[in-house]
Design a protein around this motif. Sequence first.
Motif, PDB file in Angstrom:
ATOM      1  N   ALA A  56       0.666  -1.169   0.114  1.00  0.00           N
ATOM      2  CA  ALA A  56       0.353   0.093  -0.236  1.00  0.00           C
ATOM      3  C   ALA A  56       0.709   1.361   0.756  1.00  0.00           C
ATOM      4  O   ALA A  56       0.556   2.436  -0.518  1.00  0.00           O
ATOM      5  N   LYS A  57       2.224   1.319   0.776  1.00  0.00           N
ATOM      6  CA  LYS A  57       2.670   2.543   0.801  1.00  0.00           C
ATOM      7  C   LYS A  57       3.069   2.749  -0.470  1.00  0.00           C
ATOM      8  O   LYS A  57       3.511   3.945  -1.454  1.00  0.00           O
ATOM      9  N   VAL A  64       1.375   9.686  -5.852  1.00  0.00           N
ATOM     10  CA  VAL A  64       1.568  10.681  -5.437  1.00  0.00           C
ATOM     11  C   VAL A  64       2.756  11.352  -6.005  1.00  0.00           C
ATOM     12  O   VAL A  64       2.287  12.606  -6.777  1.00  0.00           O
ATOM     13  N   GLU A  65       3.583  10.573  -6.364  1.00  0.00           N
ATOM     14  CA  GLU A  65       5.177  10.754  -6.977  1.00  0.00           C
ATOM     15  C   GLU A  65       4.741  11.486  -8.755  1.00  0.00           C
ATOM     16  O   GLU A  65       5.149  12.326  -9.341  1.00  0.00           O
ATOM     17  N   LYS A  66       3.950  10.782  -9.020  1.00  0.00           N
ATOM     18  CA  LYS A  66       3.533  10.207 -10.457  1.00  0.00           C
ATOM     19  C   LYS A  66       2.185  11.636 -10.519  1.00  0.00           C
ATOM     20  O   LYS A  66       1.998  12.267 -11.910  1.00  0.00           O
ATOM     21  N   ARG A  67       1.407  12.510  -9.386  1.00  0.00           N
ATOM     22  CA  ARG A  67       1.017  13.741  -9.279  1.00  0.00           C
ATOM     23  C   ARG A  67      -0.627  12.963  -9.994  1.00  0.00           C
ATOM     24  O   ARG A  67      -1.681  13.734 -10.436  1.00  0.00           O
ATOM     25  N   LEU A  68      -1.102  11.809  -9.684  1.00  0.00           N
ATOM     26  CA  LEU A  68      -2.223  10.998  -9.917  1.00  0.00           C
ATOM     27  C   LEU A  68      -2.847  11.487  -9.449  1.00  0.00           C
ATOM     28  O   LEU A  68      -4.685  11.072  -8.675  1.00  0.00           O
ATOM     29  N   LEU A 108      -5.391   7.211 -13.540  1.00  0.00           N
ATOM     30  CA  LEU A 108      -4.610   6.441 -11.879  1.00  0.00           C
ATOM     31  C   LEU A 108      -5.262   5.176 -12.062  1.00  0.00           C
ATOM     32  O   LEU A 108      -4.061   4.682 -11.249  1.00  0.00           O
ATOM     33  N   THR A 109      -6.593   4.839 -12.926  1.00  0.00           N
ATOM     34  CA  THR A 109      -6.909   3.500 -12.679  1.00  0.00           C
ATOM     35  C   THR A 109      -5.674   2.652 -13.412  1.00  0.00           C
ATOM     36  O   THR A 109      -5.204   1.643 -12.840  1.00  0.00           O
TER      37      THR A 109
END
Length: 131
Positions: A56-57, A64-68, A108-109
């Motif tokens: 999960a982490k 978050v890093e990929k700004r999704l 994201l999906t």
Amino acid sequence: MPALLPVASRLLLLPRALLSMASGSPPSQPSPASSSGYVPGSVSAAFVTCPNEKVAKEIARAVVEKRLAACVNLIPQITSIYEWKGKIEEDNEVLMMIKTQSSLVPALTDFIRSVHPYEVAEPYRDEPCLC
């Protein structure tokens, strides 16, 4: 990432109408953008289960890093009961609550499907998961 697991993950995208109702704006009458720039229906939340906190982490950080997503909350030690391949299953999992822009949901999906260790990282029927 671990090998594929024979357990189904549930990906739930809250409908924009539901998010609009939660914000106090009925979906049929969108309110004008506030001074913050928020437009009702422009944000979504996705719920994705993972087999453990490490996975999960890793996924949350990458999202978050990929700004999704703007933020991912991890809820440990949930119990999931679901049907998989004709049997009722029960597993301990970690729930990711992913907050994102509705326009980013397809990307994201796709990303989650590409990195998630479960065989299916979404509802396995063609209907929304209401779990």
